[in-house]
Design a protein around this motif. Structure first.
Motif, mmCIF file in Angstrom:
data_model
loop_
_atom_site.group_PDB
_atom_site.id
_atom_site.type_symbol
_atom_site.label_atom_id
_atom_site.label_comp_id
_atom_site.label_asym_id
_atom_site.label_seq_id
_atom_site.Cartn_x
_atom_site.Cartn_y
_atom_site.Cartn_z
ATOM 1 N N GLY A 83 3.851 3.854 1.723
ATOM 2 C CA GLY A 83 4.596 4.974 1.796
ATOM 3 C C GLY A 83 5.070 5.390 3.537
ATOM 4 N N CYS A 84 4.290 4.582 4.365
ATOM 5 C CA CYS A 84 4.603 4.756 5.781
ATOM 6 C C CYS A 84 5.518 3.854 6.496
ATOM 7 N N GLY A 85 6.292 2.980 5.540
ATOM 8 C CA GLY A 85 7.363 2.211 5.898
ATOM 9 C C GLY A 85 8.740 2.850 5.671
ATOM 10 N N ILE A 86 9.352 2.208 4.560
ATOM 11 C CA ILE A 86 10.857 2.511 4.125
ATOM 12 C C ILE A 86 10.795 4.126 3.602
ATOM 13 N N ALA A 87 9.557 4.457 2.962
ATOM 14 C CA ALA A 87 9.696 5.901 2.269
ATOM 15 C C ALA A 87 9.526 7.080 3.593
ATOM 16 N N GLY A 88 8.810 6.435 4.821
ATOM 17 C CA GLY A 88 9.155 7.282 5.845
ATOM 18 C C GLY A 88 7.903 8.498 5.835
ATOM 19 N N TYR A 89 6.684 8.393 5.003
ATOM 20 C CA TYR A 89 5.671 9.229 5.321
ATOM 21 C C TYR A 89 4.815 8.988 6.504
ATOM 22 N N THR A 90 3.721 9.640 6.789
ATOM 23 C CA THR A 90 2.702 9.366 7.909
ATOM 24 C C THR A 90 1.570 9.199 7.211
ATOM 25 N N PRO A 91 0.672 8.395 7.809
ATOM 26 C CA PRO A 91 -0.614 8.427 7.429
ATOM 27 C C PRO A 91 -1.420 9.834 7.214
ATOM 28 N N GLU A 92 -1.071 10.707 7.776
ATOM 29 C CA GLU A 92 -1.450 11.992 7.824
ATOM 30 C C GLU A 92 -1.122 12.556 6.593
ATOM 31 N N GLN A 93 0.110 12.244 6.135
ATOM 32 C CA GLN A 93 0.652 12.816 4.958
ATOM 33 C C GLN A 93 -0.047 12.262 3.572
ATOM 34 N N VAL A 94 -0.185 11.158 3.691
ATOM 35 C CA VAL A 94 -0.581 10.087 2.470
ATOM 36 C C VAL A 94 -1.881 9.433 2.149
ATOM 37 N N ALA A 95 -2.813 9.614 3.352
ATOM 38 C CA ALA A 95 -4.098 8.916 3.396
ATOM 39 C C ALA A 95 -5.029 9.637 2.260
ATOM 40 N N GLY A 96 -4.985 11.000 2.177
ATOM 41 C CA GLY A 96 -5.700 11.866 1.350
ATOM 42 C C GLY A 96 -5.587 11.591 -0.031
ATOM 43 N N PHE A 97 -4.438 10.855 -0.425
ATOM 44 C CA PHE A 97 -4.323 10.484 -1.584
ATOM 45 C C PHE A 97 -5.228 9.425 -2.441
ATOM 46 N N PHE A 98 -5.889 8.558 -1.180
ATOM 47 C CA PHE A 98 -6.779 7.664 -1.593
ATOM 48 C C PHE A 98 -8.396 8.018 -1.206
ATOM 49 N N ARG A 99 -8.490 9.299 -1.108
ATOM 50 C CA ARG A 99 -9.792 9.911 -0.754
ATOM 51 C C ARG A 99 -10.605 9.486 -2.163
ATOM 52 N N GLY A 100 -11.916 9.085 -1.880
ATOM 53 C CA GLY A 100 -12.706 8.697 -2.963
ATOM 54 C C GLY A 100 -12.519 7.507 -3.769
ATOM 55 N N ALA A 101 -11.734 6.650 -2.880
ATOM 56 C CA ALA A 101 -11.475 5.191 -3.530
ATOM 57 C C ALA A 101 -12.666 4.335 -3.639
ATOM 58 N N PRO A 102 -13.026 3.708 -4.376
ATOM 59 C CA PRO A 102 -14.294 2.751 -4.718
ATOM 60 C C PRO A 102 -14.361 1.690 -3.411
ATOM 61 N N GLU A 103 -15.434 1.249 -3.349
ATOM 62 C CA GLU A 103 -15.670 0.272 -2.255
ATOM 63 C C GLU A 103 -14.723 -0.943 -2.372
#
Length: 120
Positions: free
Chosen positions: A85-105
């Motif tokens: 999401g941080c390349g062509i889609a144009g989002y920043t890590p601050e906008q999208v990193a939370g979508f991966f919160r709780g990801a397993p190890e």
């Protein structure tokens, strides 16, 4: 970290679009090197996993949640997440990193996402 090759059981996680047209960026790389299927917008394909990042943040967040659940159900695999999401889609890590919160190890997030999640 730039992902150039994958070992057995490693999966390249990249941003896609609703058409599964893997023409640019990490999607093109996934199509050329890791078995991404032209026309498949989401999910496991070869040694890659697509998340639609081009259809808005709501769709992105839903698909990221499905990815996290998929990764949790497949502990035998190791998922190497690009800056989806941080390349062509144009989002920043601050906008999208939370979508991966709780990801397993078995999910390896890009450093930029880890930094954002550590700030929460």
């Amino acid at each position: 970290m730039r992902i150039e090759s994958l070992g057995p059981g490693e999966i390249f996680v990249f941003g896609s679009n609703a058409q599964g047209a893997h023409a640019g960026g990490a999607a093109r790389f996934a199509h050329e090197r890791f078995g991404a299927v032209w026309g498949q917008a989401e999910g496991l394909q070869g040694q890659s996993y697509a998340i639609d990042t081009m259809s808005g943040l709501d769709v992105f967040e839903e698909q990221a949640a499905r990815f996290v659940a998929f990764a949790r159900d497949h502990p035998e695999l190791r998922f190497l997440v690009t800056e989806v999401g941080c390349g062509i889609a144009g989002y920043t890590p601050e906008q999208v990193a939370g979508f991966f919160r709780g990801a397993p190890e078995n999910v390896v997030l890009p450093e930029s996402f880890v930094k954002v999640l550590e700030q929460d």
